[in-house]
Design a protein around this motif. Structure first.
Motif, PDB file in Angstrom:
ATOM      1  N   HIS A  11       0.813  -1.210   0.000  1.00  0.00           N
ATOM      2  CA  HIS A  11       0.000   0.000   0.000  1.00  0.00           C
ATOM      3  C   HIS A  11       0.851   1.267   0.000  1.00  0.00           C
ATOM      4  O   HIS A  11       0.336   2.360  -0.132  1.00  0.00           O
ATOM      5  N   VAL A  12       2.147   1.135   0.189  1.00  0.00           N
ATOM      6  CA  VAL A  12       3.012   2.301   0.266  1.00  0.00           C
ATOM      7  C   VAL A  12       3.275   2.819  -1.155  1.00  0.00           C
ATOM      8  O   VAL A  12       3.653   2.075  -2.033  1.00  0.00           O
ATOM      9  N   GLY A  13       3.032   4.101  -1.350  1.00  0.00           N
ATOM     10  CA  GLY A  13       3.261   4.753  -2.635  1.00  0.00           C
ATOM     11  C   GLY A  13       3.726   6.169  -2.365  1.00  0.00           C
ATOM     12  O   GLY A  13       4.029   6.529  -1.227  1.00  0.00           O
ATOM     13  N   PRO A  14       3.763   7.008  -3.384  1.00  0.00           N
ATOM     14  CA  PRO A  14       4.283   8.361  -3.196  1.00  0.00           C
ATOM     15  C   PRO A  14       3.451   9.224  -2.244  1.00  0.00           C
ATOM     16  O   PRO A  14       3.966  10.168  -1.670  1.00  0.00           O
ATOM     17  N   TRP A  15       2.190   8.880  -2.048  1.00  0.00           N
ATOM     18  CA  TRP A  15       1.332   9.640  -1.142  1.00  0.00           C
ATOM     19  C   TRP A  15       1.335   9.067   0.271  1.00  0.00           C
ATOM     20  O   TRP A  15       0.698   9.617   1.170  1.00  0.00           O
ATOM     21  N   VAL A  16       2.009   7.955   0.484  1.00  0.00           N
ATOM     22  CA  VAL A  16       1.928   7.245   1.768  1.00  0.00           C
ATOM     23  C   VAL A  16       3.293   7.205   2.448  1.00  0.00           C
ATOM     24  O   VAL A  16       4.310   6.974   1.807  1.00  0.00           O
ATOM     25  N   SER A  28      12.003  11.397  17.257  1.00  0.00           N
ATOM     26  CA  SER A  28      12.627  10.897  16.034  1.00  0.00           C
ATOM     27  C   SER A  28      11.881  11.476  14.824  1.00  0.00           C
ATOM     28  O   SER A  28      10.688  11.736  14.877  1.00  0.00           O
ATOM     29  N   SER A  29      12.624  11.686  13.742  1.00  0.00           N
ATOM     30  CA  SER A  29      12.011  12.303  12.570  1.00  0.00           C
ATOM     31  C   SER A  29      12.685  11.822  11.295  1.00  0.00           C
ATOM     32  O   SER A  29      13.759  11.219  11.334  1.00  0.00           O
ATOM     33  N   ARG A  30      12.038  12.147  10.181  1.00  0.00           N
ATOM     34  CA  ARG A  30      12.594  11.802   8.882  1.00  0.00           C
ATOM     35  C   ARG A  30      12.062  12.787   7.851  1.00  0.00           C
ATOM     36  O   ARG A  30      10.874  13.121   7.854  1.00  0.00           O
ATOM     37  N   ALA A  31      12.937  13.248   6.976  1.00  0.00           N
ATOM     38  CA  ALA A  31      12.544  14.157   5.902  1.00  0.00           C
ATOM     39  C   ALA A  31      12.148  13.342   4.668  1.00  0.00           C
ATOM     40  O   ALA A  31      12.738  12.293   4.387  1.00  0.00           O
ATOM     41  N   TYR A  32      11.170  13.839   3.955  1.00  0.00           N
ATOM     42  CA  TYR A  32      10.690  13.202   2.727  1.00  0.00           C
ATOM     43  C   TYR A  32      10.622  14.249   1.628  1.00  0.00           C
ATOM     44  O   TYR A  32       9.984  15.293   1.790  1.00  0.00           O
ATOM     45  N   THR A  33      11.273  13.969   0.520  1.00  0.00           N
ATOM     46  CA  THR A  33      11.174  14.793  -0.676  1.00  0.00           C
ATOM     47  C   THR A  33      10.805  13.844  -1.801  1.00  0.00           C
ATOM     48  O   THR A  33      11.562  12.923  -2.101  1.00  0.00           O
ATOM     49  N   PRO A  54       2.695  16.116 -11.603  1.00  0.00           N
ATOM     50  CA  PRO A  54       3.410  15.922 -10.339  1.00  0.00           C
ATOM     51  C   PRO A  54       3.072  16.976  -9.277  1.00  0.00           C
ATOM     52  O   PRO A  54       2.906  18.147  -9.584  1.00  0.00           O
ATOM     53  N   VAL A  55       2.970  16.505  -8.058  1.00  0.00           N
ATOM     54  CA  VAL A  55       2.868  17.360  -6.881  1.00  0.00           C
ATOM     55  C   VAL A  55       4.155  17.116  -6.106  1.00  0.00           C
ATOM     56  O   VAL A  55       4.438  15.986  -5.708  1.00  0.00           O
ATOM     57  N   GLN A  56       4.965  18.176  -5.952  1.00  0.00           N
ATOM     58  CA  GLN A  56       6.257  18.048  -5.275  1.00  0.00           C
ATOM     59  C   GLN A  56       6.048  18.189  -3.771  1.00  0.00           C
ATOM     60  O   GLN A  56       5.515  19.200  -3.306  1.00  0.00           O
ATOM     61  N   LEU A  57       6.437  17.172  -3.027  1.00  0.00           N
ATOM     62  CA  LEU A  57       6.283  17.158  -1.577  1.00  0.00           C
ATOM     63  C   LEU A  57       7.652  17.307  -0.920  1.00  0.00           C
ATOM     64  O   LEU A  57       8.591  16.598  -1.277  1.00  0.00           O
ATOM     65  N   ASP A  58       7.753  18.225   0.020  1.00  0.00           N
ATOM     66  CA  ASP A  58       8.965  18.428   0.815  1.00  0.00           C
ATOM     67  C   ASP A  58       8.495  18.478   2.261  1.00  0.00           C
ATOM     68  O   ASP A  58       8.033  19.521   2.741  1.00  0.00           O
ATOM     69  N   LEU A  59       8.567  17.355   2.956  1.00  0.00           N
ATOM     70  CA  LEU A  59       7.930  17.200   4.261  1.00  0.00           C
ATOM     71  C   LEU A  59       8.882  16.657   5.315  1.00  0.00           C
ATOM     72  O   LEU A  59       9.852  15.966   4.997  1.00  0.00           O
ATOM     73  N   LEU A  60       8.566  16.969   6.562  1.00  0.00           N
ATOM     74  CA  LEU A  60       9.258  16.400   7.700  1.00  0.00           C
ATOM     75  C   LEU A  60       8.214  15.681   8.541  1.00  0.00           C
ATOM     76  O   LEU A  60       7.196  16.277   8.919  1.00  0.00           O
ATOM     77  N   ALA A  61       8.433  14.403   8.810  1.00  0.00           N
ATOM     78  CA  ALA A  61       7.541  13.620   9.671  1.00  0.00           C
ATOM     79  C   ALA A  61       8.255  13.424  11.005  1.00  0.00           C
ATOM     80  O   ALA A  61       9.351  12.868  11.047  1.00  0.00           O
ATOM     81  N   GLY A  67       1.300  10.816  18.156  1.00  0.00           N
ATOM     82  CA  GLY A  67       1.258  10.346  16.774  1.00  0.00           C
ATOM     83  C   GLY A  67       2.440  10.852  15.987  1.00  0.00           C
ATOM     84  O   GLY A  67       3.554  10.941  16.501  1.00  0.00           O
ATOM     85  N   VAL A  68       2.175  11.223  14.745  1.00  0.00           N
ATOM     86  CA  VAL A  68       3.213  11.732  13.849  1.00  0.00           C
ATOM     87  C   VAL A  68       2.768  13.095  13.330  1.00  0.00           C
ATOM     88  O   VAL A  68       1.679  13.234  12.768  1.00  0.00           O
ATOM     89  N   LEU A  69       3.619  14.091  13.535  1.00  0.00           N
ATOM     90  CA  LEU A  69       3.354  15.436  13.042  1.00  0.00           C
ATOM     91  C   LEU A  69       4.065  15.590  11.707  1.00  0.00           C
ATOM     92  O   LEU A  69       5.280  15.426  11.617  1.00  0.00           O
ATOM     93  N   VAL A  70       3.287  15.884  10.662  1.00  0.00           N
ATOM     94  CA  VAL A  70       3.836  16.070   9.319  1.00  0.00           C
ATOM     95  C   VAL A  70       3.741  17.553   8.985  1.00  0.00           C
ATOM     96  O   VAL A  70       2.666  18.151   9.086  1.00  0.00           O
ATOM     97  N   SER A  71       4.879  18.137   8.598  1.00  0.00           N
ATOM     98  CA  SER A  71       4.884  19.547   8.213  1.00  0.00           C
ATOM     99  C   SER A  71       5.789  19.740   7.012  1.00  0.00           C
ATOM    100  O   SER A  71       6.711  18.959   6.779  1.00  0.00           O
ATOM    101  N   GLY A  72       5.509  20.781   6.233  1.00  0.00           N
ATOM    102  CA  GLY A  72       6.314  21.075   5.054  1.00  0.00           C
ATOM    103  C   GLY A  72       5.495  21.742   3.983  1.00  0.00           C
ATOM    104  O   GLY A  72       4.508  22.422   4.276  1.00  0.00           O
ATOM    105  N   THR A  73       5.905  21.533   2.726  1.00  0.00           N
ATOM    106  CA  THR A  73       5.229  22.189   1.609  1.00  0.00           C
ATOM    107  C   THR A  73       4.869  21.185   0.519  1.00  0.00           C
ATOM    108  O   THR A  73       5.486  20.134   0.392  1.00  0.00           O
ATOM    109  N   ALA A  74       3.870  21.585  -0.258  1.00  0.00           N
ATOM    110  CA  ALA A  74       3.476  20.846  -1.465  1.00  0.00           C
ATOM    111  C   ALA A  74       3.349  21.885  -2.576  1.00  0.00           C
ATOM    112  O   ALA A  74       2.736  22.942  -2.387  1.00  0.00           O
ATOM    113  N   VAL A  75       3.961  21.600  -3.733  1.00  0.00           N
ATOM    114  CA  VAL A  75       3.971  22.535  -4.857  1.00  0.00           C
ATOM    115  C   VAL A  75       3.476  21.809  -6.096  1.00  0.00           C
ATOM    116  O   VAL A  75       3.858  20.661  -6.349  1.00  0.00           O
ATOM    117  N   ALA A  76       2.618  22.498  -6.870  1.00  0.00           N
ATOM    118  CA  ALA A  76       2.110  21.910  -8.111  1.00  0.00           C
ATOM    119  C   ALA A  76       1.800  23.016  -9.110  1.00  0.00           C
ATOM    120  O   ALA A  76       1.656  24.186  -8.748  1.00  0.00           O
TER     121      ALA A  76
END
Length: 190
Positions: A11-16, A28-33, A54-61, A67-76
């Motif tokens: 089930h894991v894909g670019p949106w997950v 603990s954290s992880r950056a996602y681009t 494409p929707v460009q995601l630049d996020l920090l989880a 839970g998990v706090l997700v923050s960052g930007t989405a550009v399209a």
């Protein structure tokens, strides 16, 4: 790899995001681009992110206690039509994303309604609804090709910007039309 693990990661894909990559220890954290294809419905009637673009995601989880706090930007890139003249328009949208995804059985999960906060489901976070909602809220409901767009002439349908300044259409009040016929036409025709 076990069958259960293979089914789980399918089930894991670019949106997950798989929260096991971050860990459940607060801090603990992880950056996602990444780039994710826009699904259907990423916009409004007159302006949207075209499906598959494409929707460009630049996020920090970040793992937090609840839970998990997700923050960052989405550009399209947006595509649409001007509501006044119907010319094609293109623009870029950038939105800030900041959302808490509650762990199952956490105090936040137990104390909030389903639509109040997003949830971590089977260790997965689905970013699509959060990004879609942020983008929808940032889009203009009446997009314009330019702030001073004059639109179309209601009489002939030509853009006002392409017409002469003295452009008009003779409009006869329907209440006087019968009288004009009795008198034999307009003043210009006599």
């Amino acid at each position: 790899m076990s069958q259960n693990h293979a089914a789980h990661t399918a089930h894991v894909g670019p949106w997950v995001i798989d929260t096991r990559e971050i860990g459940h220890r607060a801090g603990s954290s992880r950056a996602y681009t990444r780039s994710a294809p826009a699904p259907t419905g990423f916009g409004l009637d007159m302006i949207k992110v075209p499906e598959g673009d494409p929707v460009q995601l630049d996020l920090l989880a970040e793992s937090v206690v609840e839970g998990v706090l997700v923050s960052g930007t989405a550009v399209a890139t947006l595509a649409g039509e001007c509501v006044r003249c119907l010319d094609s328009i293109s623009d870029e949208v950038e939105v800030e994303v900041r959302e808490l995804f509650a762990y199952p059985d956490s105090a936040t999960d137990v104390s909030t309604d389903d639509d109040e906060v997003e949830r971590v489901v089977h260790d997965l976070i689905d970013l699509e609804p959060v990004v879609r909602d942020a983008m929808l809220l940032s889009l203009p409901s009446a997009p314009l090709c330019s702030p001073d767009c004059q639109g179309l002439c209601s009489g002939c349908g030509v853009k006002w910007a392409e017409l002469a300044p003295d452009h008009t259409h003779e409009t006869i009040d329907p209440r006087w039309a019968a009288l004009q016929e009795q008198l034999g036409g307009t003043e210009e025709e006599k």
